[in-house]
Design a protein around this motif. Sequence first.
Motif, PDB file in Angstrom:
ATOM      1  N   ILE A   1       0.845  -1.196   0.000  1.00  0.00           N
ATOM      2  CA  ILE A   1       0.000   0.000   0.000  1.00  0.00           C
ATOM      3  C   ILE A   1       0.882   1.248   0.000  1.00  0.00           C
ATOM      4  N   GLU A   2       1.860   1.282   0.883  1.00  0.00           N
ATOM      5  CA  GLU A   2       2.763   2.431   0.967  1.00  0.00           C
ATOM      6  C   GLU A   2       3.568   2.596  -0.314  1.00  0.00           C
ATOM      7  N   LEU A   3       4.090   1.481  -0.817  1.00  0.00           N
ATOM      8  CA  LEU A   3       4.903   1.541  -2.023  1.00  0.00           C
ATOM      9  C   LEU A   3       4.065   1.973  -3.222  1.00  0.00           C
ATOM     10  N   GLY A   4       2.825   1.518  -3.270  1.00  0.00           N
ATOM     11  CA  GLY A   4       1.936   1.917  -4.358  1.00  0.00           C
ATOM     12  C   GLY A   4       1.728   3.421  -4.391  1.00  0.00           C
ATOM     13  N   HIS A   5       1.525   4.019  -3.225  1.00  0.00           N
ATOM     14  CA  HIS A   5       1.349   5.474  -3.153  1.00  0.00           C
ATOM     15  C   HIS A   5       2.639   6.211  -3.522  1.00  0.00           C
ATOM     16  N   GLU A   6       3.764   5.699  -3.064  1.00  0.00           N
ATOM     17  CA  GLU A   6       5.054   6.308  -3.397  1.00  0.00           C
ATOM     18  C   GLU A   6       5.302   6.264  -4.905  1.00  0.00           C
ATOM     19  N   TYR A   7       5.043   5.124  -5.491  1.00  0.00           N
ATOM     20  CA  TYR A   7       5.248   4.920  -6.920  1.00  0.00           C
ATOM     21  C   TYR A   7       4.353   5.857  -7.732  1.00  0.00           C
ATOM     22  N   ARG A   8       3.111   5.955  -7.333  1.00  0.00           N
ATOM     23  CA  ARG A   8       2.169   6.830  -8.041  1.00  0.00           C
ATOM     24  C   ARG A   8       2.640   8.281  -7.994  1.00  0.00           C
ATOM     25  N   GLN A   9       3.047   8.747  -6.819  1.00  0.00           N
ATOM     26  CA  GLN A   9       3.496  10.137  -6.701  1.00  0.00           C
ATOM     27  C   GLN A   9       4.742  10.401  -7.539  1.00  0.00           C
ATOM     28  N   ALA A  10       5.632   9.428  -7.606  1.00  0.00           N
ATOM     29  CA  ALA A  10       6.829   9.574  -8.439  1.00  0.00           C
ATOM     30  C   ALA A  10       6.446   9.685  -9.911  1.00  0.00           C
ATOM     31  N   LEU A  11       5.497   8.888 -10.344  1.00  0.00           N
ATOM     32  CA  LEU A  11       5.041   8.930 -11.729  1.00  0.00           C
ATOM     33  C   LEU A  11       4.345  10.251 -12.047  1.00  0.00           C
ATOM     34  N   LEU A  12       3.590  10.758 -11.092  1.00  0.00           N
ATOM     35  CA  LEU A  12       2.860  12.007 -11.317  1.00  0.00           C
ATOM     36  C   LEU A  12       3.782  13.216 -11.427  1.00  0.00           C
ATOM     37  N   SER A  13       5.032  13.057 -11.040  1.00  0.00           N
ATOM     38  CA  SER A  13       5.959  14.185 -11.077  1.00  0.00           C
ATOM     39  C   SER A  13       6.436  14.501 -12.494  1.00  0.00           C
ATOM     40  N   ILE A  14       6.250  13.566 -13.422  1.00  0.00           N
ATOM     41  CA  ILE A  14       6.677  13.776 -14.803  1.00  0.00           C
ATOM     42  C   ILE A  14       5.530  13.427 -15.748  1.00  0.00           C
ATOM     43  N   ARG A  15       5.163  14.377 -16.567  1.00  0.00           N
ATOM     44  CA  ARG A  15       4.106  14.151 -17.554  1.00  0.00           C
ATOM     45  C   ARG A  15       4.501  13.001 -18.493  1.00  0.00           C
ATOM     46  N   ASP A  16       3.516  12.210 -18.893  1.00  0.00           N
ATOM     47  CA  ASP A  16       3.731  11.088 -19.814  1.00  0.00           C
ATOM     48  C   ASP A  16       4.678  10.046 -19.237  1.00  0.00           C
ATOM     49  N   SER A  17       4.690   9.925 -17.908  1.00  0.00           N
ATOM     50  CA  SER A  17       5.566   8.943 -17.267  1.00  0.00           C
ATOM     51  C   SER A  17       5.199   7.515 -17.667  1.00  0.00           C
ATOM     52  N   PHE A  18       3.914   7.280 -17.972  1.00  0.00           N
ATOM     53  CA  PHE A  18       3.496   5.943 -18.417  1.00  0.00           C
ATOM     54  C   PHE A  18       4.289   5.532 -19.643  1.00  0.00           C
ATOM     55  N   GLU A  19       4.383   6.427 -20.628  1.00  0.00           N
ATOM     56  CA  GLU A  19       5.115   6.129 -21.852  1.00  0.00           C
ATOM     57  C   GLU A  19       6.609   5.969 -21.585  1.00  0.00           C
ATOM     58  N   ILE A  20       7.141   6.801 -20.705  1.00  0.00           N
ATOM     59  CA  ILE A  20       8.569   6.705 -20.376  1.00  0.00           C
ATOM     60  C   ILE A  20       8.887   5.335 -19.800  1.00  0.00           C
ATOM     61  N   MET A  21       8.028   4.851 -18.913  1.00  0.00           N
ATOM     62  CA  MET A  21       8.280   3.570 -18.259  1.00  0.00           C
ATOM     63  C   MET A  21       8.013   2.376 -19.173  1.00  0.00           C
ATOM     64  N   THR A  22       6.988   2.474 -19.999  1.00  0.00           N
ATOM     65  CA  THR A  22       6.627   1.319 -20.827  1.00  0.00           C
ATOM     66  C   THR A  22       7.425   1.232 -22.122  1.00  0.00           C
ATOM     67  N   GLU A  23       8.060   2.331 -22.505  1.00  0.00           N
ATOM     68  CA  GLU A  23       8.843   2.318 -23.745  1.00  0.00           C
ATOM     69  C   GLU A  23      10.331   2.080 -23.502  1.00  0.00           C
ATOM     70  N   THR A  24      10.677   1.767 -22.257  1.00  0.00           N
ATOM     71  CA  THR A  24      12.068   1.488 -21.920  1.00  0.00           C
ATOM     72  C   THR A  24      12.161   0.170 -21.153  1.00  0.00           C
ATOM     73  N   VAL A  25      13.318  -0.462 -21.259  1.00  0.00           N
ATOM     74  CA  VAL A  25      13.567  -1.717 -20.559  1.00  0.00           C
ATOM     75  C   VAL A  25      14.189  -1.405 -19.204  1.00  0.00           C
ATOM     76  N   PRO A  26      13.721  -2.053 -18.111  1.00  0.00           N
ATOM     77  CA  PRO A  26      14.304  -1.784 -16.788  1.00  0.00           C
ATOM     78  C   PRO A  26      15.737  -2.306 -16.698  1.00  0.00           C
TER      79      PRO A  26
END
Length: 224
Positions: free
Chosen positions: A86-111
């Motif tokens: 639960i805590e990590l989910g909220h942390e992760y969401r806030q990190a993603l919200l800090s950069i516009r189009d973060s969904f594309e950044i994360m899904t278009e790159t390999v970890p």
Amino acid sequence: MDRKKQNSEHESLNQSKIIQTAIDLINKDGLKKLSMRNVANALNTSAASLYWHLENKYELLQLLSEQICKTISFPDSSKDWYEQLIELGHEYRQALLSIRDSFEIMTETVPMTPDRLQLIENIYRILMNAGFGSEDVPATASLFNNYILSFVRDEMKQVYIANIQGLEVNVAFEQARKMFKSLSVNKYPSLVELADYSVSVNSDKQFEFGLHVLLDGLNKRLKQ
């Protein structure tokens, strides 16, 4: 450009400056308009100078995904696995919200970068310590990751659509609520009845609800 001036230009740049400039451009104009040339122009330098620090645009996207993950704080490992996620989910969401189009950044790159790999490592560890089987851990982690990414993508899409209309998000939602309310009760009785709940500006509450539904299902599976 003479070599002395070129070397000075290279030295004045670093990856941190390039990444922050890229983030500023993305937050202003979106990922689709991001280019090495645009970043160079914003830094008052040449594209060639960027290539001194980065191999290509894909590497820049990798570094942006790393920057997102770098800001995530991990929960206390002594807590229950459910609470940790639960805590990590909220942390992760806030990190993603800090950069516009973060969904594309994360899904278009390999970890492949350290902090992004550490995020996966921590999710795996939480699930393994909870008692999930080895075969289930990667799939479960992917489900957790995809829920958060998809939720944030929809959040950002709502903001984008509202901005195109020249509206604040809450105003756009209110217009949508009124539209549902005005529908034919005979044709769409459920939509009319649930209009106040179908369109909500409380994204935090919606995210929390979905996260609990997901983890409740995983908890039930764990106890089988």
